[in-house]
Design a protein around this motif. Sequence first.
Motif, PDB file in Angstrom:
ATOM      1  N   UNK A  98       0.751  -1.314   0.159  1.00 21.06           N
ATOM      2  CA  UNK A  98       0.150   0.161   0.021  1.00 21.06           C
ATOM      3  C   UNK A  98       0.943   1.213   0.145  1.00 21.06           C
ATOM      4  N   UNK A  99       2.092   1.007   0.682  1.00 29.61           N
ATOM      5  CA  UNK A  99       2.889   2.477   0.770  1.00 29.61           C
ATOM      6  C   UNK A  99       3.472   2.735  -0.644  1.00 29.61           C
ATOM      7  N   UNK A 100       3.662   1.665  -1.548  1.00 31.34           N
ATOM      8  CA  UNK A 100       4.462   2.018  -2.701  1.00 31.34           C
ATOM      9  C   UNK A 100       3.623   1.519  -3.889  1.00 31.34           C
ATOM     10  N   UNK A 101       2.483   1.086  -3.665  1.00 29.96           N
ATOM     11  CA  UNK A 101       1.643   0.562  -4.961  1.00 29.96           C
ATOM     12  C   UNK A 101       1.730   1.712  -6.145  1.00 29.96           C
ATOM     13  N   UNK A 102       1.620   1.269  -7.353  1.00 37.26           N
ATOM     14  CA  UNK A 102       1.817   2.306  -8.372  1.00 37.26           C
ATOM     15  C   UNK A 102       3.215   2.922  -8.695  1.00 37.26           C
ATOM     16  N   UNK A 103       4.081   2.638  -7.822  1.00 34.93           N
ATOM     17  CA  UNK A 103       5.218   2.929  -8.197  1.00 34.93           C
ATOM     18  C   UNK A 103       6.500   1.781  -7.631  1.00 34.93           C
ATOM     19  N   UNK A 104       5.980   0.627  -7.626  1.00 38.38           N
ATOM     20  CA  UNK A 104       6.735  -0.559  -7.224  1.00 38.38           C
ATOM     21  C   UNK A 104       6.416  -1.593  -8.513  1.00 38.38           C
ATOM     22  N   UNK A 105       7.500  -1.829  -9.104  1.00 46.38           N
ATOM     23  CA  UNK A 105       7.281  -2.903 -10.301  1.00 46.38           C
ATOM     24  C   UNK A 105       8.444  -4.155  -9.994  1.00 46.38           C
ATOM     25  N   UNK A 106       7.825  -5.371 -10.650  1.00 45.00           N
ATOM     26  CA  UNK A 106       8.584  -6.525 -10.260  1.00 45.00           C
ATOM     27  C   UNK A 106       9.051  -7.145 -11.969  1.00 45.00           C
ATOM     28  N   UNK A 107      10.056  -7.955 -11.972  1.00 48.02           N
ATOM     29  CA  UNK A 107      10.132  -8.809 -13.197  1.00 48.02           C
ATOM     30  C   UNK A 107       9.984 -10.186 -12.796  1.00 48.02           C
ATOM     31  N   UNK A 108       9.020 -10.798 -13.595  1.00 51.00           N
ATOM     32  CA  UNK A 108       8.708 -12.532 -13.530  1.00 51.00           C
ATOM     33  C   UNK A 108       9.252 -13.223 -14.850  1.00 51.00           C
ATOM     34  N   UNK A 109       9.821 -14.375 -14.446  1.00 49.83           N
ATOM     35  CA  UNK A 109      10.495 -15.053 -15.804  1.00 49.83           C
ATOM     36  C   UNK A 109       9.300 -16.020 -16.278  1.00 49.83           C
ATOM     37  N   UNK A 110       8.218 -15.358 -16.670  1.00 47.55           N
ATOM     38  CA  UNK A 110       7.103 -16.065 -17.452  1.00 47.55           C
ATOM     39  C   UNK A 110       6.258 -15.040 -18.178  1.00 47.55           C
ATOM     40  N   UNK A 111       5.399 -15.385 -19.086  1.00 47.80           N
ATOM     41  CA  UNK A 111       4.516 -14.641 -19.825  1.00 47.80           C
ATOM     42  C   UNK A 111       3.334 -14.750 -18.821  1.00 47.80           C
ATOM     43  N   UNK A 112       3.184 -13.732 -17.935  1.00 46.23           N
ATOM     44  CA  UNK A 112       1.901 -13.928 -16.916  1.00 46.23           C
ATOM     45  C   UNK A 112       0.912 -13.558 -17.912  1.00 46.23           C
ATOM     46  N   UNK A 113      -0.589 -14.159 -17.661  1.00 44.98           N
ATOM     47  CA  UNK A 113      -0.747 -14.814 -16.198  1.00 44.98           C
ATOM     48  C   UNK A 113      -0.360 -16.126 -16.210  1.00 44.98           C
ATOM     49  N   UNK A 134       9.218 -13.398 -20.398  1.00 47.75           N
ATOM     50  CA  UNK A 134       9.354 -12.276 -19.140  1.00 47.75           C
ATOM     51  C   UNK A 134       8.151 -11.262 -19.025  1.00 47.75           C
ATOM     52  N   UNK A 135       7.838 -10.995 -17.800  1.00 51.63           N
ATOM     53  CA  UNK A 135       6.946 -10.066 -17.748  1.00 51.63           C
ATOM     54  C   UNK A 135       7.275  -8.979 -16.451  1.00 51.63           C
ATOM     55  N   UNK A 136       7.060  -7.688 -16.908  1.00 51.69           N
ATOM     56  CA  UNK A 136       7.335  -6.294 -15.729  1.00 51.69           C
ATOM     57  C   UNK A 136       6.000  -6.132 -15.555  1.00 51.69           C
ATOM     58  N   UNK A 137       5.574  -6.203 -14.301  1.00 51.67           N
ATOM     59  CA  UNK A 137       4.310  -5.727 -13.686  1.00 51.67           C
ATOM     60  C   UNK A 137       4.512  -4.862 -12.613  1.00 51.67           C
ATOM     61  N   UNK A 138       3.230  -4.216 -12.197  1.00 50.08           N
ATOM     62  CA  UNK A 138       3.140  -3.474 -11.059  1.00 50.08           C
ATOM     63  C   UNK A 138       2.910  -4.497  -9.811  1.00 50.08           C
ATOM     64  N   UNK A 139       3.449  -4.147  -8.878  1.00 50.73           N
ATOM     65  CA  UNK A 139       3.175  -5.230  -7.672  1.00 50.73           C
ATOM     66  C   UNK A 139       2.078  -4.865  -7.006  1.00 50.73           C
ATOM     67  N   UNK A 140       1.210  -5.907  -6.622  1.00 47.70           N
ATOM     68  CA  UNK A 140       0.039  -5.668  -5.812  1.00 47.70           C
ATOM     69  C   UNK A 140      -0.140  -6.811  -4.990  1.00 47.70           C
ATOM     70  N   UNK A 141      -1.350  -6.993  -4.174  1.00 52.16           N
ATOM     71  CA  UNK A 141      -1.151  -7.954  -3.040  1.00 52.16           C
ATOM     72  C   UNK A 141      -1.149  -9.261  -3.522  1.00 52.16           C
TER      73      UNK A 141
END
Length: 203
Positions: A98-113, A134-141
């Motif tokens: 909640x403190x960083x949502x919208x300005x925190x991103x992550x890289x995941x080594x698959x084609x999400x979902x 790979x996918x770069x996405x915003x971090x959510x819960x």
Amino acid sequence: KRVVVFISGGGSNMLALVRACAAPDFPAEIVGVISDKADAGGIAKAEALGIATFTFVRKDFDSKEAHEAAIFAALDTLSPDILCLAGYMRLLTATFINRYEGRMINIHPSLLPLFAGLHTHQRAIDAGVRVAGCTVHFVTEGMDEGPIIAQAVVPVLPTDSADTLAARVLTVEHKTYPLALKLLAEGKVSMRDGRAVFTGPVA
Ligand code: GRF
């Protein structure tokens, strides 16, 4: 934009971001690297590059909340605009997100979902898919399910093992993460009502 990168391992994605930020016209600078492992290879690499590093080992703290409080104290001194998780193998609490949502991103080594979670390359091979990536996405819960910013595709070869596929995916991770960070730092992508919204000319 001031960026802090979170790692747990070798930090090749962190290095790719450092290299991208070194370009004079890149709209972000790496102001710190935070790890949860004292022996993370990426910490030594960041220190060699003169980047401020901080290590917070979970077992040194009584609770997840205390662990994160120490991280927040370091972040308060760094005043980041953006957080990049890059091989950071911890789940964050709702407080953190909640403190960083919208300005925190992550890289995941698959084609999400597809293939959220661990062991993505072996699962792709076992599923018989012919492309991975790979996918770069915003971090959510939810883990690995935030709004997608950028993806890249590589072929899965019949001769692939998890290691050969991982190596091929890493090559596009190192291109995709800087591209996604640039979009976010320039305000060309933002998170609104739980979705990625793209503004302005996007490649
Ligand atoms: C990468 O495959 C990344 O997608 C995943 O963990 C690996 C980290 O590699 N999150 P590195 O530490 O960036 O080299």
